[in-house]
Structures are given as structure tokens and as C-alpha cells.
Design a protein around this motif. Structure first.
Motif, PDB file in Angstrom:
ATOM      1  N   MET A   4       0.631  -1.302   0.164  1.00  0.00           N
ATOM      2  CA  MET A   4       0.047  -0.092  -0.112  1.00  0.00           C
ATOM      3  C   MET A   4       0.494   1.963   0.128  1.00  0.00           C
ATOM      4  SD  MET A   4      -2.576  -0.465   2.600  1.00  0.00           S
ATOM      5  CE  MET A   4      -3.728   0.303   3.030  1.00  0.00           C
ATOM      6  N   ASP A   5       1.554   1.061   0.826  1.00  0.00           N
ATOM      7  CA  ASP A   5       3.013   2.398   0.154  1.00  0.00           C
ATOM      8  C   ASP A   5       4.131   1.821   0.431  1.00  0.00           C
ATOM      9  OD1 ASP A   5       4.249   4.523   1.922  1.00  0.00           O
ATOM     10  OD2 ASP A   5       3.096   4.151   3.713  1.00  0.00           O
ATOM     11  N   ILE A   6       4.786   2.898  -0.107  1.00  0.00           N
ATOM     12  CA  ILE A   6       5.953   2.536  -0.850  1.00  0.00           C
ATOM     13  C   ILE A   6       7.244   2.164   0.272  1.00  0.00           C
ATOM     14  CG2 ILE A   6       6.514   5.243  -1.407  1.00  0.00           C
ATOM     15  CD1 ILE A   6       7.047   1.996  -4.409  1.00  0.00           C
ATOM     16  N   HIS A   7       6.577   3.566   1.439  1.00  0.00           N
ATOM     17  CA  HIS A   7       8.021   3.446   2.668  1.00  0.00           C
ATOM     18  C   HIS A   7       7.933   1.299   3.072  1.00  0.00           C
ATOM     19  CE1 HIS A   7       7.351   7.459   2.415  1.00  0.00           C
ATOM     20  NE2 HIS A   7       8.151   7.236   2.076  1.00  0.00           N
ATOM     21  N   GLN A   8       7.094   0.540   2.469  1.00  0.00           N
ATOM     22  CA  GLN A   8       7.172  -0.383   3.534  1.00  0.00           C
ATOM     23  C   GLN A   8       7.666  -1.869   2.171  1.00  0.00           C
ATOM     24  OE1 GLN A   8       2.937  -0.909   3.945  1.00  0.00           O
ATOM     25  NE2 GLN A   8       3.216  -0.158   6.049  1.00  0.00           N
ATOM     26  N   LEU A   9       8.373  -0.866   1.168  1.00  0.00           N
ATOM     27  CA  LEU A   9       9.162  -2.004  -0.262  1.00  0.00           C
ATOM     28  C   LEU A   9      10.018  -3.028   0.498  1.00  0.00           C
ATOM     29  CD1 LEU A   9       9.141  -2.498  -2.665  1.00  0.00           C
ATOM     30  CD2 LEU A   9      10.314  -0.696  -4.018  1.00  0.00           C
ATOM     31  N   GLU A  10      10.895  -2.322   1.576  1.00  0.00           N
ATOM     32  CA  GLU A  10      11.912  -2.954   1.726  1.00  0.00           C
ATOM     33  C   GLU A  10      11.604  -4.282   2.757  1.00  0.00           C
ATOM     34  OE1 GLU A  10      14.022  -1.321   5.951  1.00  0.00           O
ATOM     35  OE2 GLU A  10      13.777   0.281   4.425  1.00  0.00           O
ATOM     36  N   LEU A  11      10.419  -4.119   2.981  1.00  0.00           N
ATOM     37  CA  LEU A  11       9.856  -5.978   3.781  1.00  0.00           C
ATOM     38  C   LEU A  11       9.618  -6.178   2.451  1.00  0.00           C
ATOM     39  CD1 LEU A  11       7.113  -4.162   6.491  1.00  0.00           C
ATOM     40  CD2 LEU A  11       9.230  -4.797   7.267  1.00  0.00           C
ATOM     41  N   PHE A  12       9.597  -5.900   1.649  1.00  0.00           N
ATOM     42  CA  PHE A  12       8.775  -6.929   0.537  1.00  0.00           C
ATOM     43  C   PHE A  12       9.740  -7.098  -0.385  1.00  0.00           C
ATOM     44  CE2 PHE A  12       3.872  -5.526   0.177  1.00  0.00           C
ATOM     45  CZ  PHE A  12       3.756  -5.608   1.065  1.00  0.00           C
ATOM     46  N   GLU A  13      11.017  -7.382   0.571  1.00  0.00           N
ATOM     47  CA  GLU A  13      12.234  -8.945  -0.087  1.00  0.00           C
ATOM     48  C   GLU A  13      12.046  -9.537  -1.806  1.00  0.00           C
ATOM     49  OE1 GLU A  13      16.592  -8.810   0.197  1.00  0.00           O
ATOM     50  OE2 GLU A  13      16.061  -6.145   1.079  1.00  0.00           O
ATOM     51  N   ASP A  14      11.319 -10.790  -0.361  1.00  0.00           N
ATOM     52  CA  ASP A  14      11.708 -11.656  -0.924  1.00  0.00           C
ATOM     53  C   ASP A  14       9.257 -12.174  -1.280  1.00  0.00           C
ATOM     54  OD1 ASP A  14      13.922 -13.099  -0.055  1.00  0.00           O
ATOM     55  OD2 ASP A  14      12.928 -13.092   2.671  1.00  0.00           O
ATOM     56  N   VAL A  15       8.787 -11.236  -1.193  1.00  0.00           N
ATOM     57  CA  VAL A  15       8.168 -11.206  -1.674  1.00  0.00           C
ATOM     58  C   VAL A  15       7.762 -11.402  -3.395  1.00  0.00           C
ATOM     59  CG1 VAL A  15       6.083 -10.150  -2.408  1.00  0.00           C
ATOM     60  CG2 VAL A  15       6.617  -9.917   0.089  1.00  0.00           C
ATOM     61  N   ASP A  16       6.939 -12.191  -4.232  1.00  0.00           N
ATOM     62  CA  ASP A  16       7.951 -12.201  -5.328  1.00  0.00           C
ATOM     63  C   ASP A  16       6.613 -11.768  -6.378  1.00  0.00           C
ATOM     64  OD1 ASP A  16       9.265 -15.275  -5.119  1.00  0.00           O
ATOM     65  OD2 ASP A  16       7.454 -15.801  -3.741  1.00  0.00           O
ATOM     66  N   VAL A  17       5.065 -12.081  -6.768  1.00  0.00           N
ATOM     67  CA  VAL A  17       4.344 -10.786  -7.121  1.00  0.00           C
ATOM     68  C   VAL A  17       4.106  -9.709  -6.103  1.00  0.00           C
ATOM     69  CG1 VAL A  17       2.873 -10.704  -7.931  1.00  0.00           C
ATOM     70  CG2 VAL A  17       4.025 -12.591  -8.190  1.00  0.00           C
ATOM     71  N   ILE A  18       4.061  -8.400  -6.075  1.00  0.00           N
ATOM     72  CA  ILE A  18       3.460  -7.050  -5.636  1.00  0.00           C
ATOM     73  C   ILE A  18       2.293  -5.852  -6.268  1.00  0.00           C
ATOM     74  CG2 ILE A  18       4.244  -4.998  -5.285  1.00  0.00           C
ATOM     75  CD1 ILE A  18       6.657  -5.540  -4.424  1.00  0.00           C
ATOM     76  N   GLN A  19       1.462  -6.594  -5.484  1.00  0.00           N
ATOM     77  CA  GLN A  19       0.062  -6.354  -5.688  1.00  0.00           C
ATOM     78  C   GLN A  19      -0.054  -4.786  -5.563  1.00  0.00           C
ATOM     79  OE1 GLN A  19      -2.882  -9.269  -4.202  1.00  0.00           O
ATOM     80  NE2 GLN A  19      -4.225  -7.250  -3.809  1.00  0.00           N
ATOM     81  N   VAL A  20      -0.842  -3.956  -6.248  1.00  0.00           N
ATOM     82  CA  VAL A  20      -1.395  -2.718  -6.356  1.00  0.00           C
ATOM     83  C   VAL A  20      -2.825  -2.909  -6.295  1.00  0.00           C
ATOM     84  CG1 VAL A  20      -1.527  -0.366  -6.732  1.00  0.00           C
ATOM     85  CG2 VAL A  20       0.979  -1.901  -7.568  1.00  0.00           C
ATOM     86  N   GLY A  21      -3.818  -2.178  -5.387  1.00  0.00           N
ATOM     87  CA  GLY A  21      -4.744  -2.694  -4.936  1.00  0.00           C
ATOM     88  C   GLY A  21      -5.294  -1.640  -5.913  1.00  0.00           C
ATOM     89  N   ALA A  22      -6.765  -1.779  -6.310  1.00  0.00           N
ATOM     90  CA  ALA A  22      -7.595  -1.195  -7.006  1.00  0.00           C
ATOM     91  C   ALA A  22      -7.449  -0.135  -6.606  1.00  0.00           C
ATOM     92  CB  ALA A  22      -9.086  -2.091  -6.786  1.00  0.00           C
ATOM     93  N   ARG A  23      -7.976   0.461  -4.851  1.00  0.00           N
ATOM     94  CA  ARG A  23      -7.870   1.755  -5.101  1.00  0.00           C
ATOM     95  C   ARG A  23      -6.354   2.408  -4.810  1.00  0.00           C
ATOM     96  NH1 ARG A  23     -10.201  -2.134  -2.693  1.00  0.00           N
ATOM     97  NH2 ARG A  23     -12.381  -1.416  -1.997  1.00  0.00           N
ATOM     98  N   ASN A  24      -5.517   1.941  -5.291  1.00  0.00           N
ATOM     99  CA  ASN A  24      -4.142   2.621  -5.782  1.00  0.00           C
ATOM    100  C   ASN A  24      -3.664   2.543  -6.805  1.00  0.00           C
ATOM    101  OD1 ASN A  24      -2.714   3.531  -3.446  1.00  0.00           O
ATOM    102  ND2 ASN A  24      -2.689   1.900  -2.529  1.00  0.00           N
TER     103      ASN A  24
END
Ligand code: PEP
Ligand code: MN
Length: 341
Positions: free
Chosen positions: A171-191
Motif C-alpha cells: 500500500m505504501d512505497i515506504h514498506q517496500l523493504e519489507l517486501f524483499e522476498d515477495v514474488d509478486v507485488i500487488q497494487v490494489g484497485a484503490r491505488n
């Protein structure tokens, strides 16, 4: 502007030609298809002499692209984009081309037991990816907002145990570092039109699942994809998840017609979310089949072990048993479309 090179032009000749074109201050999208090389020119092409280009010995034809989206345009990249996510242990997750990707799991990660057991159930049933939200974009600030970083950790544990690549919302680009091992990043409808988020995701080398905004047109969806691709990230998966209309007998209105329309306009894979589109679990099996018949490259389906007590979207969630029953049917529909799950 698109330049289609003559068949049998070698990569070397084409690359040399690209270097000449780049001197005209445009950037070039290089697409080497099975039969021909296609060069997409992005930027201000008004000053480029079309006739001189058409006369070049390597050029077969020059086409001006009318649509505002360029990199996402099928004219730039005639072959389907296929997104492959390598997974440790299991087979790679693939979406696009002849492969139908099935993403399944709960709306939200709720506990360790819940996500581990659901991950194992959907894997056994044949899903290729695990979904689960840790950061939830809820309409009300008083509703469950997701487990946050802890939920993300649990999702990654489920990935480790099952080998399934994971899809989860940022939801927030500032959280991207937590997503290092996430394979596919979802951008929700509201974003979907959060352009600063899209731009940042353009710089990241991870596939993005881009959901259509609640009231977005097809062109707006493609322009949102273009934002990501303009930064150099070409791995965008488009997702139809229902749009707002006047009739409220379903949560949203599933726009099935956008699937063939998108497939014609873009090379990007297109998947369908029948769970959010309908809001009711009993419609999900039929709409999943309809989506495959309409040409979708995949499905994202909500599955919950105890829908009645789910913290989010229980009404639209399939039980693991119903999901397991559905999968062989989806395989048959995929086969009819010349695809494999
Ligand atoms: C979701 O996938 O759980 C979700 C919130 O989807 P959307 O952004 O399409 O509403
Ligand atoms: Mn949901």
C-alpha cells in the motif's frame, strides 16, 4: 512510433540501427519476436522523418501509434509477455502465453495456523501461487487493517513450507523493504492511480499485479501499467476485479468484455478476480470458468478455511474443499482454450 524490421534482420544489425535512432533523443523498446524484430520508439517522435525511416534497407514498415500507452501496446511487442517466477523445490509459477496462472489464498493473513493450512490446501489442489494480504486497504478505518509486518512474515513462512510463490499487496512505497522476498507485488484497485507508487515499482525488478480501479477505464488501466513500464519494469499483470455500476446485486460488476479487449490492445497478461468482482462465493466457480472462456491468463481466488469467521471478505471466499473441486474443472476449461494450468 513502431518500426518493424524485415524478416532475417540479425540482432546485431538491429542493435546498430537502434544506436543510430537513439541519437534522435527517443528511447527504444527492443522486441525480438519469433519471426521479426519490432522497435518501439518512445518519447517525442514528432521530429522524426517517417519517410526517410521507411526507406532504410532494414525497415519493413513504420507505424504511428495512436494510443497514449506505448510500452504496454501490443504493437510494440506482438508476442504475449510471459511472467515466470522461479520457485525453490516446486515448479516455477508462470502466467501468460499458454500457461494459466492460479493464485489462491485468503483475503488476509490472520494467523500462523490459518495461512499455513490454507497454503498447503491450495498447493495440493494445484494452485501455482499463494495470495494473502498483510496490509489491507479497508474502506473503514475501524475495520481489520491486516496483520502488517507479522502477517508478511507468516506469508513468507508459508512460502518456505509449500514452495509457492506469494502475491501480496503493497500500500505504501515506504514498506517496500519489507517486501524483499515477495514474488509478486500487488497494487490494489484503490491505488491504481497512485502514480508515485507506480513510478517506484517501475524501478523495482519484481512482477507487479495491477488491479483495475473501481471506476477506471481500460485506457486508464493501461496508462497505469505504462507508468510502471516507463521505469523499466515490464513485468506487469493486469487484473480485472469488477467495477462500480448502478446495480448492486453483486459487489462489483465483472467486466468480462475487457479481457478480449485488453488481449487485443496489450501483450501483458490479464487475470480475473472473480471473488472481489462478485462478492459472493457461490458465483465464483461460474465466473472463473467464464473468465477462462473469455481468454484470461489466470485467476486470483479468495479461499478461507472458515469463511463465516473470516476477518475480511468471508462471504466471497471459497472453502478449500470447494476450491479443490473447482480446480479439475478449470483445467478442462483451460485445455479448451489451448492452455495449461
Ligand atoms: C484484495 O485483493 O484483497 C483487494 C483488496 O482487492 P482490490 O484492491 O481489488 O479491492
Ligand atoms: Mn479481499
Amino acid at each position: 512510433m513502431i518500426i518493424v524490421l524485415k524478416p532475417h534482420t540479425s540482432s546485431g544489425e538491429a542493435r546498430e540501427f537502434v544506436r543510430v535512432l537513439e541519437k534522435q533523443s527517443v528511447s527504444i523498446d527492443f522486441s525480438e519476436g519469433a519471426a521479426q524484430i519490432v522497435l518501439g520508439l518512445v518519447g517525442d517522435t514528432a521530429h522524426i522523418d517517417e519517410e526517410a525511416l521507411a526507406a532504410h534497407h532494414l525497415v519493413e514498415k513504420v507505424i504511428r501509434v495512436q494510443e497514449p500507452y506505448k510500452r504496454a501496446n501490443r504493437l510494440f511487442h506482438p508476442d504475449d509477455t510471459i511472467i515466470t517466477i522461479p520457485s525453490k523445490g516446486g515448479p516455477a509459477g508462470v502466467i501468460g502465453g499458454k500457461r494459466l496462472g492460479i493464485i489462491a489464498g485468503p483475503c488476509s493473513v490472520e494467523s500462523r495456523e490459518q495461512i499455513l493450512s490454507l497454503a498447503e490446501s491450495v498447493r495440493k489442489a494445484g494452485a501455482g501461487f499463494l495470495r494473502g494480504g498483510a496490509f489491507k486497504p479497508r474502506t473503514s478505518p475501524y475495520s481489520f487493517q491486516g496483520m502488517g509486518p507479522e502477517g508478511l512474515d507468516l506469508l513468507l513462512q508459508a512460502k518456505k513450507e509449500t514452495g509457492l510463490p506469494v502475491v501480496t499487496e503493497l500500500m505504501d512505497i515506504h514498506q517496500l523493504e519489507l517486501f524483499e522476498d515477495v514474488d509478486v507485488i500487488q497494487v490494489g484497485a484503490r491505488n491504481m492511480q497512485n502514480f508515485s507508487l507506480l513510478r517506484e515499482l517501475g524501478l523495482c525488478r519484481r512482477p507487479v499485479l495491477l488491479k483495475r480501479g473501481l471506476s477506471s477505464t481500460m485506457t486508464e488501466l493501461l496508462m497505469a501499467a505504462e507508468y510502471i513500464m516507463a521505469g523499466g519494469n515490464d513485468d506487469v499483470i493486469l487484473c480485472e476485479r469488477g467495477i462500480r455500476s448502478y446495480d448492486t446485486f453483486t459487489r462489483n460488476v465483472l467486466d468480462l468484455a475487457i479481457i478480449p479487449a485488453l488481449k487485443r490492445k496489450t501483450h501483458l497478461p490479464v487475470i480475473v478476480d472473480p471473488s472481489h468482482a462478485t462478492g459472493v462465493s457461490w458465483m465464483v466457480p461460474q465466473m472463473s470458468k467464464a473468465a477462462i472462456a473469455a481468454g484470461a491468463d489466470g485467476l486470483i481466488i479468495e479461499v478461507h478455511n472458515d469463511p463465516e469467521h473470516a476477518l475480511c471478505d468471508g462471504e466471497q471466499s471459497l472453502t478449500p474443499a470447494v476450491f479443490a473441486e473447482l480446480m479439475p474443472r478449470l483445467r478442462k476449461y483451460a485445455e479448451l482454450e489451448g492452455k495449461k494450468i
